[in-house]
Design a protein around this motif. Sequence first.
Motif, mmCIF file in Angstrom:
data_model
loop_
_atom_site.group_PDB
_atom_site.id
_atom_site.type_symbol
_atom_site.label_atom_id
_atom_site.label_comp_id
_atom_site.label_asym_id
_atom_site.label_seq_id
_atom_site.Cartn_x
_atom_site.Cartn_y
_atom_site.Cartn_z
ATOM 1 N N PHE A 23 -132.709 22.212 -45.945
ATOM 2 C CA PHE A 23 -131.278 22.252 -45.675
ATOM 3 C C PHE A 23 -130.924 23.522 -44.917
ATOM 4 N N PHE A 24 -129.736 23.514 -44.334
ATOM 5 C CA PHE A 24 -129.266 24.590 -43.472
ATOM 6 C C PHE A 24 -128.147 25.358 -44.144
ATOM 7 N N PHE A 25 -128.125 26.675 -43.911
ATOM 8 C CA PHE A 25 -127.033 27.530 -44.335
ATOM 9 C C PHE A 25 -126.116 27.729 -43.133
ATOM 10 N N PHE A 26 -124.858 27.396 -43.297
ATOM 11 C CA PHE A 26 -123.865 27.652 -42.260
ATOM 12 C C PHE A 26 -122.822 28.597 -42.821
ATOM 13 N N HIS A 27 -122.381 29.524 -42.012
ATOM 14 C CA HIS A 27 -121.311 30.433 -42.401
ATOM 15 C C HIS A 27 -120.003 29.831 -41.921
ATOM 16 N N GLY A 28 -119.123 29.537 -42.858
ATOM 17 C CA GLY A 28 -117.823 28.984 -42.508
ATOM 18 C C GLY A 28 -116.764 30.059 -42.585
ATOM 19 N N THR A 29 -115.639 29.789 -42.004
ATOM 20 C CA THR A 29 -114.523 30.719 -42.094
ATOM 21 C C THR A 29 -113.537 30.184 -43.119
ATOM 22 N N SER A 30 -112.643 31.031 -43.557
ATOM 23 C CA SER A 30 -111.599 30.575 -44.475
ATOM 24 C C SER A 30 -110.626 29.743 -43.654
ATOM 25 N N LEU A 31 -110.682 28.464 -43.849
ATOM 26 C CA LEU A 31 -109.954 27.536 -42.998
ATOM 27 C C LEU A 31 -108.749 26.935 -43.711
ATOM 28 N N LEU A 43 -118.822 16.251 -39.450
ATOM 29 C CA LEU A 43 -120.037 16.193 -40.273
ATOM 30 C C LEU A 43 -120.347 14.769 -40.715
ATOM 31 N N VAL A 44 -119.326 14.020 -41.076
ATOM 32 C CA VAL A 44 -119.537 12.631 -41.496
ATOM 33 C C VAL A 44 -119.970 11.774 -40.306
ATOM 34 N N ASN A 45 -119.410 12.019 -39.133
ATOM 35 C CA ASN A 45 -119.800 11.263 -37.938
ATOM 36 C C ASN A 45 -121.263 11.484 -37.573
ATOM 37 N N HIS A 46 -121.787 12.673 -37.845
ATOM 38 C CA HIS A 46 -123.191 12.990 -37.567
ATOM 39 C C HIS A 46 -124.112 12.655 -38.749
ATOM 40 N N LYS A 47 -123.551 12.021 -39.779
ATOM 41 C CA LYS A 47 -124.303 11.618 -40.982
ATOM 42 C C LYS A 47 -124.947 12.808 -41.680
ATOM 43 N N LEU A 48 -124.178 13.882 -41.815
ATOM 44 C CA LEU A 48 -124.638 15.084 -42.502
ATOM 45 C C LEU A 48 -124.021 15.150 -43.896
ATOM 46 N N LYS A 49 -124.818 15.534 -44.865
ATOM 47 C CA LYS A 49 -124.328 15.756 -46.215
ATOM 48 C C LYS A 49 -124.099 17.248 -46.362
ATOM 49 N N TYR A 50 -123.017 17.629 -47.008
ATOM 50 C CA TYR A 50 -122.675 19.049 -47.079
ATOM 51 C C TYR A 50 -122.165 19.411 -48.463
ATOM 52 N N PHE A 90 -131.728 19.742 -33.009
ATOM 53 C CA PHE A 90 -131.348 21.056 -33.505
ATOM 54 C C PHE A 90 -130.227 21.668 -32.657
ATOM 55 N N LYS A 91 -130.265 21.447 -31.350
ATOM 56 C CA LYS A 91 -129.213 21.979 -30.465
ATOM 57 C C LYS A 91 -127.855 21.386 -30.805
ATOM 58 N N GLU A 92 -127.808 20.074 -31.115
ATOM 59 C CA GLU A 92 -126.551 19.442 -31.494
ATOM 60 C C GLU A 92 -126.029 20.027 -32.803
ATOM 61 N N LEU A 93 -126.927 20.276 -33.724
ATOM 62 C CA LEU A 93 -126.521 20.837 -35.008
ATOM 63 C C LEU A 93 -125.998 22.263 -34.847
ATOM 64 N N GLU A 94 -126.640 23.027 -33.999
ATOM 65 C CA GLU A 94 -126.240 24.419 -33.789
ATOM 66 C C GLU A 94 -124.848 24.506 -33.157
ATOM 67 N N ASN A 95 -124.524 23.566 -32.283
ATOM 68 C CA ASN A 95 -123.247 23.580 -31.575
ATOM 69 C C ASN A 95 -122.290 22.526 -32.113
ATOM 70 N N ILE A 96 -122.363 22.234 -33.387
ATOM 71 C CA ILE A 96 -121.552 21.159 -33.954
ATOM 72 C C ILE A 96 -120.062 21.510 -33.965
ATOM 73 N N ASN A 97 -119.724 22.746 -34.232
ATOM 74 C CA ASN A 97 -118.335 23.195 -34.214
ATOM 75 C C ASN A 97 -118.325 24.707 -34.058
ATOM 76 N N SER A 98 -117.320 25.210 -33.378
ATOM 77 C CA SER A 98 -117.263 26.655 -33.148
ATOM 78 C C SER A 98 -116.795 27.419 -34.384
ATOM 79 N N LEU A 99 -116.236 26.733 -35.368
ATOM 80 C CA LEU A 99 -115.737 27.402 -36.568
ATOM 81 C C LEU A 99 -116.806 27.633 -37.626
ATOM 82 N N ILE A 100 -117.952 26.977 -37.497
ATOM 83 C CA ILE A 100 -119.054 27.219 -38.426
ATOM 84 C C ILE A 100 -120.278 27.660 -37.634
ATOM 85 N N ASN A 101 -120.985 28.641 -38.157
ATOM 86 C CA ASN A 101 -122.144 29.221 -37.471
ATOM 87 C C ASN A 101 -123.396 29.069 -38.326
#
Length: 157
Positions: A23-31, A43-50, A90-101
């Motif tokens: 699994f991957f660690f993503f840093h999110g912001t207080s949204l 995340l649901v469109n890409h079939k990712l569980k979080y 992996f590139k798609e996952l890395e650039n999935i959204n600018s608010l999570i890194n």
Amino acid sequence: MDFDLKTYKHFKIKRYFKTINCFFFFHGTSLKNESWIKIEQILVNHKLKYFRALNKLLINTLKNSIFKNLTVLIHGPIILLNSNNADLTFKELENINSLINLLALRLNNKVYSKRQIQKLRKISYFENVSVFHKTMKTFTRMPYYKLKSKRILPISK
């Protein structure tokens, strides 16, 4: 049994670390809610569980585990992502959204930083393990091929 929200989340974090191998660690912001809903939809469109973990709770859980050194990475809400979607790169996952890194990847009880996993192409656990197995087979045969290619020439007088 003491069953409140904090103990449940603590239990869920521990279970996540024990049961999921990749699994991957993503840093999110207080949204705000609207921004988080948009990220959830992506995340649901890409079939990712979080699982979105709270900062303090995740730090306390990691301090009592073998991943003590990961507490340095955590400076806000952490999102733990996993997927069995083999089509996602992996590139798609890395650039999935600018608010999570992306911070790191956990694979077989080892944590790899973003820099270490830049060469990954697919996210699938089974594909990554099979690639690792193939490279290990190649590396173990390499000395044999080098010795085989060098021929011993007779000494001429």
